[in-house]
Design a protein around this motif. Structure first.
Motif, PDB file in Angstrom:
ATOM      1  N   THR A 186       0.851  -1.215   0.020  1.00  0.00           N
ATOM      2  CA  THR A 186       0.071  -0.008   0.030  1.00  0.00           C
ATOM      3  C   THR A 186       0.961   1.291   0.080  1.00  0.00           C
ATOM      4  OG1 THR A 186      -1.744  -1.292   1.294  1.00  0.00           O
ATOM      5  CG2 THR A 186      -1.791   1.232   1.319  1.00  0.00           C
ATOM      6  N   LYS A 187       1.973   1.200   0.836  1.00  0.00           N
ATOM      7  CA  LYS A 187       2.806   2.224   0.801  1.00  0.00           C
ATOM      8  C   LYS A 187       3.644   2.529  -0.648  1.00  0.00           C
ATOM      9  CE  LYS A 187       3.680   2.666   5.695  1.00  0.00           C
ATOM     10  NZ  LYS A 187       4.069   1.989   6.827  1.00  0.00           N
ATOM     11  N   LEU A 188       4.156   1.546  -0.978  1.00  0.00           N
ATOM     12  CA  LEU A 188       4.874   1.683  -2.275  1.00  0.00           C
ATOM     13  C   LEU A 188       3.977   2.175  -3.280  1.00  0.00           C
ATOM     14  CD1 LEU A 188       6.849  -1.953  -2.187  1.00  0.00           C
ATOM     15  CD2 LEU A 188       7.815   0.371  -2.222  1.00  0.00           C
ATOM     16  N   LEU A 189       2.587   1.639  -3.510  1.00  0.00           N
ATOM     17  CA  LEU A 189       1.585   1.984  -4.421  1.00  0.00           C
ATOM     18  C   LEU A 189       1.611   3.700  -4.298  1.00  0.00           C
ATOM     19  CD1 LEU A 189      -0.487  -1.215  -5.253  1.00  0.00           C
ATOM     20  CD2 LEU A 189       0.398   0.530  -6.906  1.00  0.00           C
ATOM     21  N   GLY A 190       1.097   3.853  -2.869  1.00  0.00           N
ATOM     22  CA  GLY A 190       0.810   5.219  -2.819  1.00  0.00           C
ATOM     23  C   GLY A 190       1.957   6.149  -3.162  1.00  0.00           C
ATOM     24  N   GLU A 191       3.005   5.887  -2.803  1.00  0.00           N
ATOM     25  CA  GLU A 191       4.408   6.588  -2.986  1.00  0.00           C
ATOM     26  C   GLU A 191       4.546   6.902  -4.793  1.00  0.00           C
ATOM     27  OE1 GLU A 191       5.693   8.970  -0.975  1.00  0.00           O
ATOM     28  OE2 GLU A 191       7.242   9.392  -2.363  1.00  0.00           O
ATOM     29  N   ILE A 192       4.463   5.564  -5.371  1.00  0.00           N
ATOM     30  CA  ILE A 192       4.636   5.782  -6.795  1.00  0.00           C
ATOM     31  C   ILE A 192       3.575   6.725  -7.351  1.00  0.00           C
ATOM     32  CG2 ILE A 192       3.586   3.850  -8.044  1.00  0.00           C
ATOM     33  CD1 ILE A 192       6.731   3.059  -8.813  1.00  0.00           C
ATOM     34  N   GLU A 193       2.230   6.440  -6.853  1.00  0.00           N
ATOM     35  CA  GLU A 193       1.282   7.207  -7.492  1.00  0.00           C
ATOM     36  C   GLU A 193       1.182   8.932  -7.412  1.00  0.00           C
ATOM     37  OE1 GLU A 193      -2.264   5.811  -5.493  1.00  0.00           O
ATOM     38  OE2 GLU A 193      -2.297   4.010  -6.668  1.00  0.00           O
ATOM     39  N   ASN A 194       2.015   9.137  -5.998  1.00  0.00           N
ATOM     40  CA  ASN A 194       2.328  10.545  -5.904  1.00  0.00           C
ATOM     41  C   ASN A 194       3.231  10.992  -6.710  1.00  0.00           C
ATOM     42  OD1 ASN A 194       0.663  11.064  -3.630  1.00  0.00           O
ATOM     43  ND2 ASN A 194       1.984  10.550  -2.216  1.00  0.00           N
ATOM     44  N   LEU A 195       4.378  10.064  -7.026  1.00  0.00           N
ATOM     45  CA  LEU A 195       5.521  10.598  -8.097  1.00  0.00           C
ATOM     46  C   LEU A 195       4.944  10.908  -9.381  1.00  0.00           C
ATOM     47  CD1 LEU A 195       8.506   8.556  -6.526  1.00  0.00           C
ATOM     48  CD2 LEU A 195       8.138  10.989  -6.213  1.00  0.00           C
ATOM     49  N   LEU A 196       4.227  10.011  -9.586  1.00  0.00           N
ATOM     50  CA  LEU A 196       3.528  10.313 -11.121  1.00  0.00           C
ATOM     51  C   LEU A 196       2.734  11.304 -10.991  1.00  0.00           C
ATOM     52  CD1 LEU A 196       2.405   6.345 -11.661  1.00  0.00           C
ATOM     53  CD2 LEU A 196       3.881   7.537 -12.979  1.00  0.00           C
ATOM     54  N   LYS A 197       1.789  11.657 -10.108  1.00  0.00           N
ATOM     55  CA  LYS A 197       1.076  12.832 -10.257  1.00  0.00           C
ATOM     56  C   LYS A 197       1.928  14.038 -10.211  1.00  0.00           C
ATOM     57  CE  LYS A 197      -1.930  11.826  -6.782  1.00  0.00           C
ATOM     58  NZ  LYS A 197      -2.938  12.019  -5.385  1.00  0.00           N
ATOM     59  N   GLN A 198       3.094  14.157  -9.502  1.00  0.00           N
ATOM     60  CA  GLN A 198       4.105  15.302  -9.399  1.00  0.00           C
ATOM     61  C   GLN A 198       4.314  15.299 -10.923  1.00  0.00           C
ATOM     62  OE1 GLN A 198       6.938  14.670  -6.432  1.00  0.00           O
ATOM     63  NE2 GLN A 198       5.600  14.482  -4.853  1.00  0.00           N
ATOM     64  N   LYS A 199       4.529  14.571 -11.734  1.00  0.00           N
ATOM     65  CA  LYS A 199       4.995  14.421 -13.035  1.00  0.00           C
ATOM     66  C   LYS A 199       3.976  14.892 -13.979  1.00  0.00           C
ATOM     67  CE  LYS A 199       8.945  11.339 -12.542  1.00  0.00           C
ATOM     68  NZ  LYS A 199      10.087  12.070 -12.700  1.00  0.00           N
ATOM     69  N   GLY A 200       2.834  15.212 -13.434  1.00  0.00           N
ATOM     70  CA  GLY A 200       1.616  15.685 -14.490  1.00  0.00           C
ATOM     71  C   GLY A 200       0.731  14.235 -14.772  1.00  0.00           C
ATOM     72  N   ILE A 201       1.196  13.061 -14.275  1.00  0.00           N
ATOM     73  CA  ILE A 201       0.364  11.815 -14.783  1.00  0.00           C
ATOM     74  C   ILE A 201      -0.804  11.645 -14.202  1.00  0.00           C
ATOM     75  CG2 ILE A 201       0.656   9.517 -15.141  1.00  0.00           C
ATOM     76  CD1 ILE A 201       3.494  10.039 -15.960  1.00  0.00           C
ATOM     77  N   THR A 202      -1.764  11.475 -14.777  1.00  0.00           N
ATOM     78  CA  THR A 202      -3.098  11.339 -14.048  1.00  0.00           C
ATOM     79  C   THR A 202      -3.844   9.940 -14.146  1.00  0.00           C
ATOM     80  OG1 THR A 202      -4.109  12.134 -15.909  1.00  0.00           O
ATOM     81  CG2 THR A 202      -3.517  13.677 -14.198  1.00  0.00           C
ATOM     82  N   GLU A 203      -3.153   9.038 -14.678  1.00  0.00           N
ATOM     83  CA  GLU A 203      -3.619   7.528 -14.860  1.00  0.00           C
ATOM     84  C   GLU A 203      -2.659   6.469 -14.384  1.00  0.00           C
ATOM     85  OE1 GLU A 203      -6.751   6.820 -17.715  1.00  0.00           O
ATOM     86  OE2 GLU A 203      -5.167   5.451 -18.602  1.00  0.00           O
ATOM     87  N   CYS A 204      -2.942   5.564 -13.576  1.00  0.00           N
ATOM     88  CA  CYS A 204      -2.139   4.494 -13.664  1.00  0.00           C
ATOM     89  C   CYS A 204      -2.839   3.068 -14.013  1.00  0.00           C
ATOM     90  CB  CYS A 204      -1.916   4.310 -12.011  1.00  0.00           C
ATOM     91  SG  CYS A 204      -0.547   3.447 -11.514  1.00  0.00           S
ATOM     92  N   ARG A 205      -2.024   2.488 -14.723  1.00  0.00           N
ATOM     93  CA  ARG A 205      -2.585   0.983 -15.085  1.00  0.00           C
ATOM     94  C   ARG A 205      -1.952  -0.191 -14.894  1.00  0.00           C
ATOM     95  NH1 ARG A 205      -3.670   2.521 -21.769  1.00  0.00           N
ATOM     96  NH2 ARG A 205      -4.636   4.695 -21.267  1.00  0.00           N
ATOM     97  N   LEU A 206      -2.422  -1.354 -14.672  1.00  0.00           N
ATOM     98  CA  LEU A 206      -1.507  -2.399 -14.472  1.00  0.00           C
ATOM     99  C   LEU A 206      -2.200  -3.714 -15.005  1.00  0.00           C
ATOM    100  CD1 LEU A 206      -2.968  -3.953 -11.813  1.00  0.00           C
ATOM    101  CD2 LEU A 206      -2.068  -1.862 -10.828  1.00  0.00           C
ATOM    102  N   GLU A 207      -1.604  -5.037 -15.036  1.00  0.00           N
ATOM    103  CA  GLU A 207      -1.970  -6.194 -15.219  1.00  0.00           C
ATOM    104  C   GLU A 207      -1.883  -7.049 -13.987  1.00  0.00           C
ATOM    105  OE1 GLU A 207       0.666  -5.112 -16.947  1.00  0.00           O
ATOM    106  OE2 GLU A 207      -0.554  -4.208 -18.679  1.00  0.00           O
ATOM    107  N   VAL A 208      -2.713  -7.861 -13.878  1.00  0.00           N
ATOM    108  CA  VAL A 208      -2.663  -9.061 -12.637  1.00  0.00           C
ATOM    109  C   VAL A 208      -3.313 -10.049 -13.151  1.00  0.00           C
ATOM    110  CG1 VAL A 208      -4.949  -8.096 -11.636  1.00  0.00           C
ATOM    111  CG2 VAL A 208      -3.273  -9.141 -10.078  1.00  0.00           C
ATOM    112  N   ARG A 209      -2.540 -11.173 -12.846  1.00  0.00           N
ATOM    113  CA  ARG A 209      -3.244 -12.682 -12.933  1.00  0.00           C
ATOM    114  C   ARG A 209      -4.478 -12.795 -12.485  1.00  0.00           C
ATOM    115  NH1 ARG A 209       0.805 -16.014 -10.585  1.00  0.00           N
ATOM    116  NH2 ARG A 209      -0.769 -16.666  -9.239  1.00  0.00           N
ATOM    117  N   GLU A 210      -5.237 -13.318 -13.166  1.00  0.00           N
ATOM    118  CA  GLU A 210      -6.623 -13.431 -12.846  1.00  0.00           C
ATOM    119  C   GLU A 210      -6.893 -14.282 -11.589  1.00  0.00           C
ATOM    120  OE1 GLU A 210      -9.672 -14.716 -15.546  1.00  0.00           O
ATOM    121  OE2 GLU A 210      -8.385 -16.528 -15.909  1.00  0.00           O
TER     122      GLU A 210
END
Ligand SMILES: CC(C)(COP(=O)(O)OP(=O)(O)OC[C@H]1O[C@@H](n2cnc3c(N)ncnc32)[C@H](O)[C@@H]1OP(=O)(O)O)[C@@H](O)C(=O)NCCC(=O)NCCS
Length: 149
Positions: free
Chosen positions: A89-113
């Motif tokens: 949760t912390k790792l994802l939260g921090e990477i989302e913050n860093l993406l936002k700081q770069k002006g990125i407003t969407e995050c995507r990912l794949e996960v095995r079903e």
């Protein structure tokens, strides 16, 4: 347990490769792939540090599709002994913050079903399933998830 999120660097390659192998079977990235991901200028790589250990890591790549820039979570791993302490949760939260700081407003990912732990994690963090990719992991299918940051 105190966990600090820091930028990963190539000096941690062996440790991150060992964690990747602990977390995935056939789907694990090779050492060469992790080297590329740690050194490419379009990626963000973070580690979760405890006093004595690396508890996990995350790598996202910044990509563009149809004029939309988005963060693509390439891998997220937490070592078995540090699971359920909100490290992911912390790792994802921090990477989302860093993406936002770069002006990125969407995050995507794949996960095995059938990766219930990861699916629960992403649902808890408001990722929405938007599709399914057949045979993404060999014979296993992936769910495709997105989140607006
Ligand atoms: C998936 C993974 C990254 C989760 O890491 P984690 O640090 O244990 O996750 P968190 O502690 O932040 O979990 C947050 C929430 O996600 C859900 N969750 C996480 N693991 C879960 C599990 N095994 N079963 C059910 N729900 C789970 C829960 O809602 C949890 O909150 P709670 O503990 O208060 O119930 C970890 O299990 C892992 O590294 N697995 C192997 C690699 C992998 O599958 N990566 C994802 C590839 S897409």
């Amino acid at each position: 347990m105190e966990v600090k999120i820091e930028t990963a660097n190539i000096k941690l390659l062996d440790t991150l490769y060992r964690i990747e192998q602990q977390c995935f079977d056939q789907e694990a990235f090779s050492k060469r792939q992790i080297t590329y991901l740690l050194t490419d200028y379009n990626t963000i790589a973070l580690v979760a540090k405890t006093d004595n250990d690396i508890a996990g890591f995350i790598i996202a790549q910044m990509e563009v599709e149809e004029n939309t820039e988005f963060g693509h979570i390439i891998t997220i791993n937490v070592t078995p002994n540090f699971r359920r302490y909100k490290v992911a949760t912390k790792l994802l939260g921090e990477i989302e913050n860093l993406l936002k700081q770069k002006g990125i407003t969407e995050c995507r990912l794949e996960v095995r079903e059938d990766n219930n732990a990861a699916i629960k994690l992403y649902q808890a963090l408001c990722y929405q399933t938007v599709g399914k990719i057949e045979n993404y992991y060999g014979k296993k299918h992936a769910l495709y998830l997105k989140k607006t940051l």
